[in-house]
Design a protein around this motif. Structure first.
Motif, PDB file in Angstrom:
ATOM      1  N   ALA A  91       0.898  -1.351  -0.011  1.00 54.60           N
ATOM      2  CA  ALA A  91      -0.104  -0.188  -0.101  1.00 54.60           C
ATOM      3  C   ALA A  91       0.825   1.142  -0.182  1.00 54.60           C
ATOM      4  O   ALA A  91       1.975   1.362   0.438  1.00 54.60           O
ATOM      5  CB  ALA A  91      -0.927  -0.094   1.231  1.00 54.60           C
ATOM      6  N   LEU A  93       1.199   5.137   1.411  1.00 55.44           N
ATOM      7  CA  LEU A  93       0.391   6.098   2.162  1.00 55.44           C
ATOM      8  C   LEU A  93       1.034   7.617   1.993  1.00 55.44           C
ATOM      9  O   LEU A  93       2.026   7.636   1.872  1.00 55.44           O
ATOM     10  CB  LEU A  93       0.933   5.685   3.768  1.00 55.44           C
ATOM     11  CG  LEU A  93       0.396   6.747   4.799  1.00 55.44           C
ATOM     12  CD1 LEU A  93      -0.994   6.697   4.877  1.00 55.44           C
ATOM     13  CD2 LEU A  93       1.094   6.393   6.283  1.00 55.44           C
ATOM     14  N   ILE A 107      -8.828   4.912   3.891  1.00 58.93           N
ATOM     15  CA  ILE A 107      -8.334   3.837   3.043  1.00 58.93           C
ATOM     16  C   ILE A 107      -8.947   3.778   1.783  1.00 58.93           C
ATOM     17  O   ILE A 107     -10.283   3.790   1.618  1.00 58.93           O
ATOM     18  CB  ILE A 107      -8.647   2.586   3.737  1.00 58.93           C
ATOM     19  CG1 ILE A 107      -7.673   2.720   5.117  1.00 58.93           C
ATOM     20  CG2 ILE A 107      -8.262   1.421   2.979  1.00 58.93           C
ATOM     21  CD1 ILE A 107      -7.976   1.498   6.130  1.00 58.93           C
ATOM     22  N   LEU A 135      -4.442   6.143   2.163  1.00 52.81           N
ATOM     23  CA  LEU A 135      -3.624   4.846   2.168  1.00 52.81           C
ATOM     24  C   LEU A 135      -4.197   4.088   0.972  1.00 52.81           C
ATOM     25  O   LEU A 135      -5.348   3.694   1.013  1.00 52.81           O
ATOM     26  CB  LEU A 135      -3.699   4.059   3.515  1.00 52.81           C
ATOM     27  CG  LEU A 135      -3.006   2.559   3.156  1.00 52.81           C
ATOM     28  CD1 LEU A 135      -1.560   2.781   3.167  1.00 52.81           C
ATOM     29  CD2 LEU A 135      -3.089   1.662   4.526  1.00 52.81           C
ATOM     30  N   VAL A 137      -4.584   0.803  -1.142  1.00 50.60           N
ATOM     31  CA  VAL A 137      -4.170  -0.692  -0.870  1.00 50.60           C
ATOM     32  C   VAL A 137      -4.376  -1.010  -2.223  1.00 50.60           C
ATOM     33  O   VAL A 137      -5.231  -1.319  -3.013  1.00 50.60           O
ATOM     34  CB  VAL A 137      -5.277  -1.124  -0.095  1.00 50.60           C
ATOM     35  CG1 VAL A 137      -5.082  -2.648   0.091  1.00 50.60           C
ATOM     36  CG2 VAL A 137      -5.354  -0.382   1.242  1.00 50.60           C
ATOM     37  N   ALA A 164      -8.776  -3.957   3.492  1.00 53.86           N
ATOM     38  CA  ALA A 164      -9.141  -3.146   4.140  1.00 53.86           C
ATOM     39  C   ALA A 164      -9.148  -2.987   5.650  1.00 53.86           C
ATOM     40  O   ALA A 164      -8.488  -2.087   6.328  1.00 53.86           O
ATOM     41  CB  ALA A 164     -10.550  -2.560   3.866  1.00 53.86           C
ATOM     42  N   ALA A 167      -5.537  -3.272   6.754  1.00 51.30           N
ATOM     43  CA  ALA A 167      -4.867  -1.879   6.414  1.00 51.30           C
ATOM     44  C   ALA A 167      -5.246  -1.002   7.753  1.00 51.30           C
ATOM     45  O   ALA A 167      -4.537  -0.109   8.124  1.00 51.30           O
ATOM     46  CB  ALA A 167      -5.353  -1.384   5.144  1.00 51.30           C
ATOM     47  N   PHE A 168      -6.589  -1.061   8.172  1.00 46.59           N
ATOM     48  CA  PHE A 168      -6.972  -0.158   9.156  1.00 46.59           C
ATOM     49  C   PHE A 168      -6.215  -0.606  10.506  1.00 46.59           C
ATOM     50  O   PHE A 168      -5.874   0.463  11.274  1.00 46.59           O
ATOM     51  CB  PHE A 168      -8.624  -0.693   9.685  1.00 46.59           C
ATOM     52  CG  PHE A 168      -9.289   0.098  10.857  1.00 46.59           C
ATOM     53  CD1 PHE A 168      -9.991   1.307  10.366  1.00 46.59           C
ATOM     54  CD2 PHE A 168      -8.796  -0.093  12.116  1.00 46.59           C
ATOM     55  CE1 PHE A 168     -10.674   1.833  11.437  1.00 46.59           C
ATOM     56  CE2 PHE A 168      -9.652   0.539  13.122  1.00 46.59           C
ATOM     57  CZ  PHE A 168     -10.274   1.542  12.835  1.00 46.59           C
ATOM     58  N   LEU A 171      -2.959   1.390   9.901  1.00 47.48           N
ATOM     59  CA  LEU A 171      -3.024   2.968  10.172  1.00 47.48           C
ATOM     60  C   LEU A 171      -3.348   3.218  11.478  1.00 47.48           C
ATOM     61  O   LEU A 171      -2.854   4.414  12.168  1.00 47.48           O
ATOM     62  CB  LEU A 171      -4.150   3.367   9.099  1.00 47.48           C
ATOM     63  CG  LEU A 171      -3.919   3.789   7.748  1.00 47.48           C
ATOM     64  CD1 LEU A 171      -5.116   4.137   7.264  1.00 47.48           C
ATOM     65  CD2 LEU A 171      -2.683   4.434   7.761  1.00 47.48           C
ATOM     66  N   ILE A 184     -13.138   4.703   4.893  1.00 43.65           N
ATOM     67  CA  ILE A 184     -12.770   3.767   3.614  1.00 43.65           C
ATOM     68  C   ILE A 184     -13.622   4.421   2.297  1.00 43.65           C
ATOM     69  O   ILE A 184     -14.686   4.956   2.447  1.00 43.65           O
ATOM     70  CB  ILE A 184     -13.176   2.463   3.901  1.00 43.65           C
ATOM     71  CG1 ILE A 184     -12.948   1.447   2.760  1.00 43.65           C
ATOM     72  CG2 ILE A 184     -14.618   2.176   4.347  1.00 43.65           C
ATOM     73  CD1 ILE A 184     -12.859  -0.005   2.891  1.00 43.65           C
TER      74      ILE A 184
END
Length: 245
Positions: A91, A93, A107, A135, A137, A164, A167-168, A171, A184
């Motif tokens: 990903a 950022l 995201i 971010l 992804v 996702a 990814a959460f 972050l 998101i």
């Protein structure tokens, strides 16, 4: 960056127009991507300066990050969804300038065309310019898939939803991100993932736990199936749909 530091007054502009030494002097300038940059460039050109200017998005720092997300077995049978081997997902950022405080983040999950400069990257840079981290992804290349426009079975939105959620968690641990303000968003296939991550039953399937998005932005998501139980986390959801959808 501020207009006070680079925008001349009306008087100075008038005097410059009458000063041939100023008119013929080469000037090289760099502007970040912003309305201020365009306005200043226009003013300099209007007054006759020789300008070499670069208008760009790349004034926001960005970094590559990687995180683990569970692969999914038996995804064709909703009642048998299982978490299998992990997949390493890449990903990018995008961060706004550091103001000494935590910021909200979005995201961004990709559409069927994969991560594209004119869509996912564009949104990310615009968000960063507005003071919001983003971010992007890459669920596609992380699995060796370039796009799914002509074959949606190559990558299911279910994998993207799991990406996702992973990814959460990534972050939420970042030093510059406010974990209570992580949203998101996505377009088309990504919009479906953005929508689906709000549904209670799908969150249970993916063991989402405390990973609750602050908002869901679904731009033209899939609308080909209806759920029996459509309860959500209660977070705000914004739909952008075509007129006849």
């Amino acid at each position: 960056e501020g207009t006070e530091s680079i925008s001349p007054s009306a008087a100075s502009v008038s005097s410059c127009k009458n000063d041939t030494s100023v008119m013929t002097k080469p000037r090289i300038l760099f502007f970040g991507y912003s309305e201020v940059g365009y306005a200043c460039l226009s003013l300099l050109l209007e007054r006759g300066d020789n300008v070499v200017a670069l208008i760009t998005h790349e004034d926001n720092p960005h970094e590559k990050i990687w995180f683990k997300t569970p692969a999914v077995a038996a995804r064709e049978t909703p009642g048998l969804r299982k978490l299998g081997d992990e997949v390493e997902v890449e990903a990018t950022l995008y961060l706004p300038p550091d103001q000494g405080k935590r910021v909200g983040a979005v995201i961004i999950v990709p559409s069927s065309g994969g991560v594209e400069e004119t869509r996912e990257i564009h949104y990310a840079k615009q968000l960063a310019s507005a003071g919001i981290a983003a971010l992007v992804v890459d669920s596609f290349n992380s699995r060796g898939v370039s796009e799914t426009v002509y074959n949606q079975s190559l990558l299911d939105s279910w994998e993207m939803e799991n990406d996702a959620v992973a990814a959460f968690a990534e972050l939420a641990d970042h030093s510059r991100i406010d974990s209570k303000r992580i949203a998101i968003m996505g377009v088309s296939k990504g919009g479906s993932a953005a929508m689906n991550t709000s549904f209670t039953f799908r969150r249970e399937w993916m063991n989402a736990g405390s990973a609750r998005f602050a908002a869901h932005v679904a731009i033209s998501p899939d609308c080909t199936w209806t759920m029996r139980h459509a309860s959500t986390t209660g977070a705000p959801m914004f739909f952008m749909l075509a007129e006849l959808d």
